[in-house]
Motif scaffolding. Structure first.
Motif, PDB file in Angstrom:
ATOM      1  N   ALA A 256      -9.790  13.528 -22.523  1.00 51.06           N
ATOM      2  CA  ALA A 256     -10.228  12.148 -22.281  1.00 51.06           C
ATOM      3  C   ALA A 256      -9.066  11.196 -22.040  1.00 51.06           C
ATOM      4  N   GLU A 257      -7.837  11.675 -22.167  1.00 48.08           N
ATOM      5  CA  GLU A 257      -6.689  10.770 -22.104  1.00 48.08           C
ATOM      6  C   GLU A 257      -6.555  10.054 -20.764  1.00 48.08           C
ATOM      7  N   ASP A 258      -6.747  10.757 -19.670  1.00 53.56           N
ATOM      8  CA  ASP A 258      -6.564  10.125 -18.358  1.00 53.56           C
ATOM      9  C   ASP A 258      -7.524   8.959 -18.167  1.00 53.56           C
ATOM     10  N   GLY A 259      -8.773   9.128 -18.587  1.00 54.32           N
ATOM     11  CA  GLY A 259      -9.745   8.047 -18.451  1.00 54.32           C
ATOM     12  C   GLY A 259      -9.404   6.853 -19.314  1.00 54.32           C
ATOM     13  N   VAL A 260      -8.986   7.118 -20.557  1.00 51.50           N
ATOM     14  CA  VAL A 260      -8.591   6.028 -21.453  1.00 51.50           C
ATOM     15  C   VAL A 260      -7.364   5.304 -20.900  1.00 51.50           C
ATOM     16  N   ARG A 261      -6.399   6.062 -20.411  1.00 50.99           N
ATOM     17  CA  ARG A 261      -5.167   5.472 -19.875  1.00 50.99           C
ATOM     18  C   ARG A 261      -5.451   4.628 -18.625  1.00 50.99           C
ATOM     19  N   LEU A 262      -6.310   5.129 -17.752  1.00 51.30           N
ATOM     20  CA  LEU A 262      -6.639   4.391 -16.536  1.00 51.30           C
ATOM     21  C   LEU A 262      -7.298   3.066 -16.875  1.00 51.30           C
ATOM     22  N   HIS A 263      -8.204   3.092 -17.849  1.00 50.55           N
ATOM     23  CA  HIS A 263      -8.864   1.843 -18.249  1.00 50.55           C
ATOM     24  C   HIS A 263      -7.850   0.857 -18.824  1.00 50.55           C
ATOM     25  N   ALA A 264      -6.895   1.360 -19.628  1.00 50.46           N
ATOM     26  CA  ALA A 264      -5.871   0.480 -20.209  1.00 50.46           C
ATOM     27  C   ALA A 264      -5.009  -0.128 -19.111  1.00 50.46           C
ATOM     28  N   LEU A 265      -4.634   0.668 -18.110  1.00 56.88           N
ATOM     29  CA  LEU A 265      -3.810   0.153 -17.012  1.00 56.88           C
ATOM     30  C   LEU A 265      -4.552  -0.915 -16.214  1.00 56.88           C
ATOM     31  N   LYS A 266      -5.841  -0.711 -15.990  1.00 59.07           N
ATOM     32  CA  LYS A 266      -6.623  -1.708 -15.267  1.00 59.07           C
ATOM     33  C   LYS A 266      -6.684  -3.023 -16.044  1.00 59.07           C
ATOM     34  N   CYS A 267      -6.858  -2.920 -17.354  1.00 63.30           N
ATOM     35  CA  CYS A 267      -6.919  -4.133 -18.168  1.00 63.30           C
ATOM     36  C   CYS A 267      -5.582  -4.857 -18.164  1.00 63.30           C
ATOM     37  N   LEU A 268      -4.496  -4.106 -18.251  1.00 62.06           N
ATOM     38  CA  LEU A 268      -3.173  -4.731 -18.204  1.00 62.06           C
ATOM     39  C   LEU A 268      -2.939  -5.375 -16.839  1.00 62.06           C
ATOM     40  N   GLY A 269      -3.375  -4.711 -15.779  1.00 60.59           N
ATOM     41  CA  GLY A 269      -3.174  -5.239 -14.436  1.00 60.59           C
ATOM     42  C   GLY A 269      -3.939  -6.525 -14.189  1.00 60.59           C
ATOM     43  N   ARG A 270      -5.091  -6.664 -14.826  1.00 62.71           N
ATOM     44  CA  ARG A 270      -5.891  -7.877 -14.625  1.00 62.71           C
ATOM     45  C   ARG A 270      -5.485  -9.006 -15.548  1.00 62.71           C
ATOM     46  N   GLY A 271      -4.948  -8.650 -16.717  1.00 61.23           N
ATOM     47  CA  GLY A 271      -4.706  -9.686 -17.722  1.00 61.23           C
ATOM     48  C   GLY A 271      -3.282 -10.155 -17.875  1.00 61.23           C
ATOM     49  N   TYR A 272      -2.314  -9.448 -17.290  1.00 61.45           N
ATOM     50  CA  TYR A 272      -0.914  -9.794 -17.523  1.00 61.45           C
ATOM     51  C   TYR A 272      -0.152  -9.893 -16.203  1.00 61.45           C
ATOM     52  N   MET A 273       0.810 -10.802 -16.206  1.00 60.51           N
ATOM     53  CA  MET A 273       1.773 -10.857 -15.111  1.00 60.51           C
ATOM     54  C   MET A 273       2.977  -9.977 -15.451  1.00 60.51           C
ATOM     55  N   THR A 274       3.433 -10.076 -16.703  1.00 55.77           N
ATOM     56  CA  THR A 274       4.523  -9.245 -17.213  1.00 55.77           C
ATOM     57  C   THR A 274       4.161  -8.784 -18.618  1.00 55.77           C
ATOM     58  N   ALA A 275       4.834  -7.744 -19.056  1.00 58.90           N
ATOM     59  CA  ALA A 275       4.597  -7.232 -20.407  1.00 58.90           C
ATOM     60  C   ALA A 275       5.815  -6.451 -20.849  1.00 58.90           C
ATOM     61  N   ASP A 276       6.014  -6.384 -22.157  1.00 57.36           N
ATOM     62  CA  ASP A 276       7.115  -5.585 -22.689  1.00 57.36           C
ATOM     63  C   ASP A 276       6.849  -4.106 -22.449  1.00 57.36           C
ATOM     64  N   ARG A 277       7.916  -3.396 -22.205  1.00 55.85           N
ATOM     65  CA  ARG A 277       7.798  -1.956 -21.935  1.00 55.85           C
ATOM     66  C   ARG A 277       7.139  -1.226 -23.110  1.00 55.85           C
ATOM     67  N   THR A 278       7.557  -1.553 -24.325  1.00 55.02           N
ATOM     68  CA  THR A 278       6.997  -0.862 -25.491  1.00 55.02           C
ATOM     69  C   THR A 278       5.497  -1.122 -25.617  1.00 55.02           C
ATOM     70  N   TYR A 279       5.074  -2.331 -25.264  1.00 50.09           N
ATOM     71  CA  TYR A 279       3.646  -2.655 -25.347  1.00 50.09           C
ATOM     72  C   TYR A 279       2.851  -1.850 -24.327  1.00 50.09           C
ATOM     73  N   VAL A 280       3.359  -1.740 -23.108  1.00 44.20           N
ATOM     74  CA  VAL A 280       2.679  -0.956 -22.074  1.00 44.20           C
ATOM     75  C   VAL A 280       2.591   0.508 -22.498  1.00 44.20           C
ATOM     76  N   GLU A 281       3.671   1.034 -23.029  1.00 47.95           N
ATOM     77  CA  GLU A 281       3.680   2.429 -23.458  1.00 47.95           C
ATOM     78  C   GLU A 281       2.711   2.652 -24.607  1.00 47.95           C
ATOM     79  N   ARG A 282       2.604   1.677 -25.500  1.00 53.51           N
ATOM     80  CA  ARG A 282       1.679   1.800 -26.626  1.00 53.51           C
ATOM     81  C   ARG A 282       0.229   1.737 -26.151  1.00 53.51           C
ATOM     82  N   CYS A 283      -0.045   0.908 -25.159  1.00 55.24           N
ATOM     83  CA  CYS A 283      -1.414   0.784 -24.647  1.00 55.24           C
ATOM     84  C   CYS A 283      -1.857   2.020 -23.869  1.00 55.24           C
ATOM     85  N   THR A 284      -0.915   2.662 -23.202  1.00 52.29           N
ATOM     86  CA  THR A 284      -1.262   3.788 -22.325  1.00 52.29           C
ATOM     87  C   THR A 284      -1.016   5.143 -22.972  1.00 52.29           C
TER      88      THR A 284
END
Length: 314
Positions: A256-284
């Motif tokens: 299930a990881e790919d589906g969860v990761r894809l959803h997290a990336l979509k949410c980050l793409g819609r909600g953020y202009m920039t983000a810390d690297r550690t935060y992105v890695e933690r979300c994905t």
């Protein structure tokens, strides 16, 4: 006076042919698939001897892996192979299961054969487990030995993400063997948990997963959190439980990881202009370098900040 006759002599077979010898046969490849007509494994004693050889080879493979990290990488590499291994010549793919041991076998010549690659060795072991499983099915065996062989098979197949092996083995263990030879309560809980996770993570059927929980009376807080996280697209809860479960549950959750990761990336793409690297890695649940390899086109600046979107210039 008649000439003296020379005694007749019979020539033997050619020396070259008589010197040819059959090379050593791998004990795990000495049997064919019962589904293809092999009947020698229909003997109970032969099944038990064959099982002991499989376990011995697997233990040697694990011991030769060079540590748990390397073993995990080899198991992951083999799980990427979508081509079923041949029963005669195991594929030499880049394998993940490090537990593959590659003892060199002497050949007819003086030069020793190169040791088989880890993936090839593990593929041989998995194919041997399939042969044993088919033989147990063919003989309708449901005793303690069948139970033990299926448990070993399921564990090995889960680690390599070989769902075509562990799914039928799980169903047979729970619905065919268990009614005749009941599993101890801890074992029953363990394997029902794998089935619930498989339904939710690999088959994406949360309704069936909850139905299986109800049928078996299964309760496990971590698995329940996983199901809830999948239902609510909660990647925080999913990655948290991925770190909390054991190695077998973690491997099933990987479906299930790919589906969860894809959803997290979509949410980050819609909600953020920039983000810390550690935060992105933690979300994905994945490192930045691996995300880039997967095709994420965001930009890493100043080492620790990721530019997800840039403001549109009017």
């Amino acid at each position: 006076m008649a000439a003296q006759q020379r005694p007749s002599s019979k020539r033997g077979p050619s020396g070259a042919w008589s010197r040819l010898k059959t090379g050593p046969v791998d004990p795990l490849e000495s049997y064919g698939l019962p589904s293809k007509g092999e009947t020698r494994l229909n003997d109970f004693k032969a099944q038990e001897i064959y099982y002991s050889k499989i376990v011995e080879r697997y233990m040697k493979f694990c011991a030769a892996s060079g540590g748990s990290d390397k073993l995990d990488k080899q198991l992951a590499a083999l799980s990427l192979n979508t081509t079923p291994p041949s029963t005669s010549a195991p594929p030499t793919l880049p394998s993940k299961p490090t537990p593959l041991f590659s003892p060199s076998r002497p050949s007819g010549s003086s030069a020793p054969k190169p040791a088989p690659l880890p993936t090839a060795e593990l593929a041989t072991i998995l194919t041997a487990l399939r042969k044993l499983r088919e033989a147990i099915i063919a003989t309708a065996r449901r005793d303690i030995f069948a139970q033990r062989a299926y448990i070993f098979n399921i564990h090995a197949a889960i680690l390599t993400k070989d769902w075509e092996s562990y799914q039928p083995a799980l169903l047979s263990l729970l619905y065919k063997i268990h009614p005749h030879t009941p599993l101890p309560a801890p074992d029953l809980h363990e394997f029902v948990g794998y089935w619930v996770l498989d339904l939710a993570c690999r088959q994406s059927d949360l309704m069936a997963a909850h139905a299986a929980r109800a049928v078996w009376g299964y309760k496990d807080r971590r698995v329940e959190v996983v199901l809830k996280a999948l239902a609510h697209d909660d990647w925080v809860g999913f990655w948290k439980m991925r770190r909390a479960v054991d190695g077998y549950q973690k491997r099933v959750m990987e479906w299930a990881e790919d589906g969860v990761r894809l959803h997290a990336l979509k949410c980050l793409g819609r909600g953020y202009m920039t983000a810390d690297r550690t935060y992105v890695e933690r979300c994905t649940g994945k490192g930045w370098e691996d995300l880039v390899k997967d095709g994420v086109g965001w930009e890493l600046v100043e080492g620790e900040k990721i530019v997800i979107r840039r403001p549109k210039v009017k």
